[in-house]
Motif scaffolding. Sequence first.
Motif, PDB file in Angstrom:
ATOM      1  N   ARG A   1       0.838  -1.188   0.000  1.00  0.00           N
ATOM      2  CA  ARG A   1       0.000   0.000   0.000  1.00  0.00           C
ATOM      3  C   ARG A   1       0.883   1.251   0.000  1.00  0.00           C
ATOM      4  O   ARG A   1       1.760   1.401   0.831  1.00  0.00           O
ATOM      5  N   GLN A   2       0.619   2.134  -0.961  1.00  0.00           N
ATOM      6  CA  GLN A   2       1.347   3.398  -1.020  1.00  0.00           C
ATOM      7  C   GLN A   2       0.423   4.538  -0.628  1.00  0.00           C
ATOM      8  O   GLN A   2      -0.756   4.511  -0.891  1.00  0.00           O
ATOM      9  N   ASN A   3       0.975   5.568  -0.023  1.00  0.00           N
ATOM     10  CA  ASN A   3       0.249   6.823   0.194  1.00  0.00           C
ATOM     11  C   ASN A   3      -1.098   6.628   0.876  1.00  0.00           C
ATOM     12  O   ASN A   3      -2.156   6.710   0.260  1.00  0.00           O
ATOM     13  N   GLU A   4      -1.073   6.384   2.172  1.00  0.00           N
ATOM     14  CA  GLU A   4      -2.288   6.043   2.913  1.00  0.00           C
ATOM     15  C   GLU A   4      -3.420   7.052   2.732  1.00  0.00           C
ATOM     16  O   GLU A   4      -4.577   6.709   2.848  1.00  0.00           O
ATOM     17  N   GLY A   5      -3.113   8.319   2.456  1.00  0.00           N
ATOM     18  CA  GLY A   5      -4.165   9.332   2.403  1.00  0.00           C
ATOM     19  C   GLY A   5      -4.897   9.425   1.085  1.00  0.00           C
ATOM     20  O   GLY A   5      -5.818  10.219   0.952  1.00  0.00           O
ATOM     21  N   ARG A   6      -4.540   8.622   0.112  1.00  0.00           N
ATOM     22  CA  ARG A   6      -5.162   8.733  -1.213  1.00  0.00           C
ATOM     23  C   ARG A   6      -6.638   8.370  -1.204  1.00  0.00           C
ATOM     24  O   ARG A   6      -7.088   7.570  -0.398  1.00  0.00           O
ATOM     25  N   PHE A   7      -7.365   8.914  -2.196  1.00  0.00           N
ATOM     26  CA  PHE A   7      -8.732   8.505  -2.477  1.00  0.00           C
ATOM     27  C   PHE A   7      -8.711   7.030  -2.880  1.00  0.00           C
ATOM     28  O   PHE A   7      -7.864   6.601  -3.648  1.00  0.00           O
ATOM     29  N   LYS A   8      -9.661   6.259  -2.337  1.00  0.00           N
ATOM     30  CA  LYS A   8      -9.676   4.819  -2.614  1.00  0.00           C
ATOM     31  C   LYS A   8     -10.856   4.416  -3.478  1.00  0.00           C
ATOM     32  O   LYS A   8     -12.003   4.712  -3.154  1.00  0.00           O
ATOM     33  N   ILE A   9     -10.569   3.702  -4.543  1.00  0.00           N
ATOM     34  CA  ILE A   9     -11.600   3.152  -5.417  1.00  0.00           C
ATOM     35  C   ILE A   9     -11.638   1.642  -5.206  1.00  0.00           C
ATOM     36  O   ILE A   9     -10.597   0.991  -5.169  1.00  0.00           O
ATOM     37  N   LEU A  10     -12.844   1.101  -5.056  1.00  0.00           N
ATOM     38  CA  LEU A  10     -13.017  -0.351  -4.960  1.00  0.00           C
ATOM     39  C   LEU A  10     -13.656  -0.856  -6.248  1.00  0.00           C
ATOM     40  O   LEU A  10     -14.754  -0.419  -6.608  1.00  0.00           O
ATOM     41  N   LEU A  11     -12.966  -1.742  -6.943  1.00  0.00           N
ATOM     42  CA  LEU A  11     -13.494  -2.343  -8.162  1.00  0.00           C
ATOM     43  C   LEU A  11     -13.976  -3.755  -7.850  1.00  0.00           C
ATOM     44  O   LEU A  11     -13.194  -4.591  -7.382  1.00  0.00           O
TER      45      LEU A  11
ATOM     46  N   ALA B 127      -9.097   6.370 -11.500  1.00  0.00           N
ATOM     47  CA  ALA B 127      -7.899   6.354 -10.644  1.00  0.00           C
ATOM     48  C   ALA B 127      -6.838   7.313 -11.170  1.00  0.00           C
ATOM     49  O   ALA B 127      -6.177   8.014 -10.397  1.00  0.00           O
ATOM     50  N   ARG B 128      -6.710   7.356 -12.488  1.00  0.00           N
ATOM     51  CA  ARG B 128      -5.716   8.241 -13.093  1.00  0.00           C
ATOM     52  C   ARG B 128      -6.055   9.701 -12.782  1.00  0.00           C
ATOM     53  O   ARG B 128      -5.198  10.473 -12.383  1.00  0.00           O
ATOM     54  N   HIS B 129      -7.333  10.048 -12.940  1.00  0.00           N
ATOM     55  CA  HIS B 129      -7.721  11.453 -12.778  1.00  0.00           C
ATOM     56  C   HIS B 129      -7.884  11.861 -11.318  1.00  0.00           C
ATOM     57  O   HIS B 129      -7.694  13.022 -10.964  1.00  0.00           O
ATOM     58  N   PHE B 130      -8.285  10.937 -10.457  1.00  0.00           N
ATOM     59  CA  PHE B 130      -8.428  11.270  -9.028  1.00  0.00           C
ATOM     60  C   PHE B 130      -7.102  11.093  -8.294  1.00  0.00           C
ATOM     61  O   PHE B 130      -7.026  11.373  -7.097  1.00  0.00           O
ATOM     62  N   HIS B 131      -6.085  10.585  -8.984  1.00  0.00           N
ATOM     63  CA  HIS B 131      -4.812  10.245  -8.326  1.00  0.00           C
ATOM     64  C   HIS B 131      -5.118   9.286  -7.167  1.00  0.00           C
ATOM     65  O   HIS B 131      -4.665   9.469  -6.042  1.00  0.00           O
ATOM     66  N   ALA B 132      -5.908   8.288  -7.476  1.00  0.00           N
ATOM     67  CA  ALA B 132      -6.426   7.373  -6.450  1.00  0.00           C
ATOM     68  C   ALA B 132      -5.653   6.057  -6.437  1.00  0.00           C
ATOM     69  O   ALA B 132      -4.890   5.754  -7.352  1.00  0.00           O
ATOM     70  N   GLU B 133      -5.868   5.292  -5.390  1.00  0.00           N
ATOM     71  CA  GLU B 133      -5.400   3.907  -5.356  1.00  0.00           C
ATOM     72  C   GLU B 133      -6.615   2.994  -5.485  1.00  0.00           C
ATOM     73  O   GLU B 133      -7.738   3.403  -5.157  1.00  0.00           O
ATOM     74  N   VAL B 134      -6.389   1.782  -5.963  1.00  0.00           N
ATOM     75  CA  VAL B 134      -7.507   0.892  -6.283  1.00  0.00           C
ATOM     76  C   VAL B 134      -7.393  -0.420  -5.516  1.00  0.00           C
ATOM     77  O   VAL B 134      -6.319  -1.027  -5.455  1.00  0.00           O
TER      78      VAL B 134
ATOM     79  N   HIS C  53     -12.665  -0.196   4.807  1.00  0.00           N
ATOM     80  CA  HIS C  53     -11.421   0.365   4.270  1.00  0.00           C
ATOM     81  C   HIS C  53     -11.535   1.821   3.828  1.00  0.00           C
ATOM     82  O   HIS C  53     -10.646   2.321   3.153  1.00  0.00           O
ATOM     83  N   GLY C  54     -12.604   2.493   4.204  1.00  0.00           N
ATOM     84  CA  GLY C  54     -12.726   3.917   3.870  1.00  0.00           C
ATOM     85  C   GLY C  54     -12.727   4.183   2.377  1.00  0.00           C
ATOM     86  O   GLY C  54     -12.109   5.146   1.907  1.00  0.00           O
ATOM     87  N   VAL C  55     -13.437   3.328   1.632  1.00  0.00           N
ATOM     88  CA  VAL C  55     -13.493   3.474   0.171  1.00  0.00           C
ATOM     89  C   VAL C  55     -14.338   4.695  -0.205  1.00  0.00           C
ATOM     90  O   VAL C  55     -15.393   4.941   0.381  1.00  0.00           O
ATOM     91  N   GLY C  56     -13.880   5.460  -1.195  1.00  0.00           N
ATOM     92  CA  GLY C  56     -14.590   6.666  -1.630  1.00  0.00           C
ATOM     93  C   GLY C  56     -15.495   6.449  -2.816  1.00  0.00           C
ATOM     94  O   GLY C  56     -16.356   7.285  -3.108  1.00  0.00           O
ATOM     95  N   GLU C  57     -15.332   5.323  -3.498  1.00  0.00           N
ATOM     96  CA  GLU C  57     -16.143   5.042  -4.691  1.00  0.00           C
ATOM     97  C   GLU C  57     -16.049   3.556  -5.027  1.00  0.00           C
ATOM     98  O   GLU C  57     -14.970   2.979  -5.006  1.00  0.00           O
ATOM     99  N   ILE C  58     -17.183   2.948  -5.346  1.00  0.00           N
ATOM    100  CA  ILE C  58     -17.211   1.559  -5.796  1.00  0.00           C
ATOM    101  C   ILE C  58     -17.560   1.540  -7.281  1.00  0.00           C
ATOM    102  O   ILE C  58     -18.473   2.249  -7.711  1.00  0.00           O
TER     103      ILE C  58
END
Lengths: 138, 138
Positions: A3-13, A32-39, A99-104
């Motif tokens: 896991r990199q960068n704990e504070g990133r926006f999280k996307i769940l696929l 993920a590319r545009h939100f600079h998110a982790e997935v 896991h504090g996901v911001g978008e599914i």
Amino acid sequence: MTRQNEGRFKILLGYDGTRTAKEALNVALFHARHFHAEVDVAWSLAGGQATSQEEIDVAQDGLQHVESLFREAQIPCQVHLLIRGLSPGEDLVRFAQEHGVGEIVIGVRRRSQVGKLIFGSTARYVILNAPCPVVSVK
Amino acid sequence: MTRQNEGRFKILLGYDGTRTAKEALNVALFHARHFHAEVDVAWSLAGGQATSQEEIDVAQDGLQHVESLFREAQIPCQVHLLIRGLSPGEDLVRFAQEHGVGEIVIGVRRRSQVGKLIFGSTARYVILNAPCPVVSVK
């Protein structure tokens, strides 16, 4: 899978290898590319007698492939094979809550029975119960 | 209301002034900022005898307010009051088809009847028929 960068926006696929799941994968990559998110990518299996070793092997191979696609795109990604007796909808919602996901992001299958469009129970459950916005992809 | 940058990614926000529509508005703002997108906001009314002048006034005021929010955020925005005898779901899907929309954002109301969650017919229709991904917001 670190896991990199704990504070990133999280996307769940939600992923299960179907055609619509692959469409959902493309949308998750774009977001993920545009939100600079982790997935996080989750493949849900019921487990127990309902699940064969072959299904588990297929899921593991599928997740490994998806992980390599995100690695190529330089997007932080973790893959998860969820086998804990829950339905796919329950697995996704619980994972998002934990896991504090911001978008599914999910694929939605349209099934025709006597010519009628039917809305899948997984999508309905996730949309009604998710703690975050849900992106439906056909 | 001038359209800027014809080649931009287009987000369509379905808006009707309800609490969930305001949540959807926030998600559309977030997406538009990160996708460098432009936003179309559509408020759908049936028209004819089913629609009063007061409803039309409320919709026009609501759309003007939303337009000012996007202007403050410096996001290109056009607002549309759709009165053409279609259901809200039909209006959103047809608009998306006609305008090359890349994503629809809608609020989803969960209604409880005898303790049961019910999935709104507008959301179901839009998700099954949209030509693009649909973001559901609660």
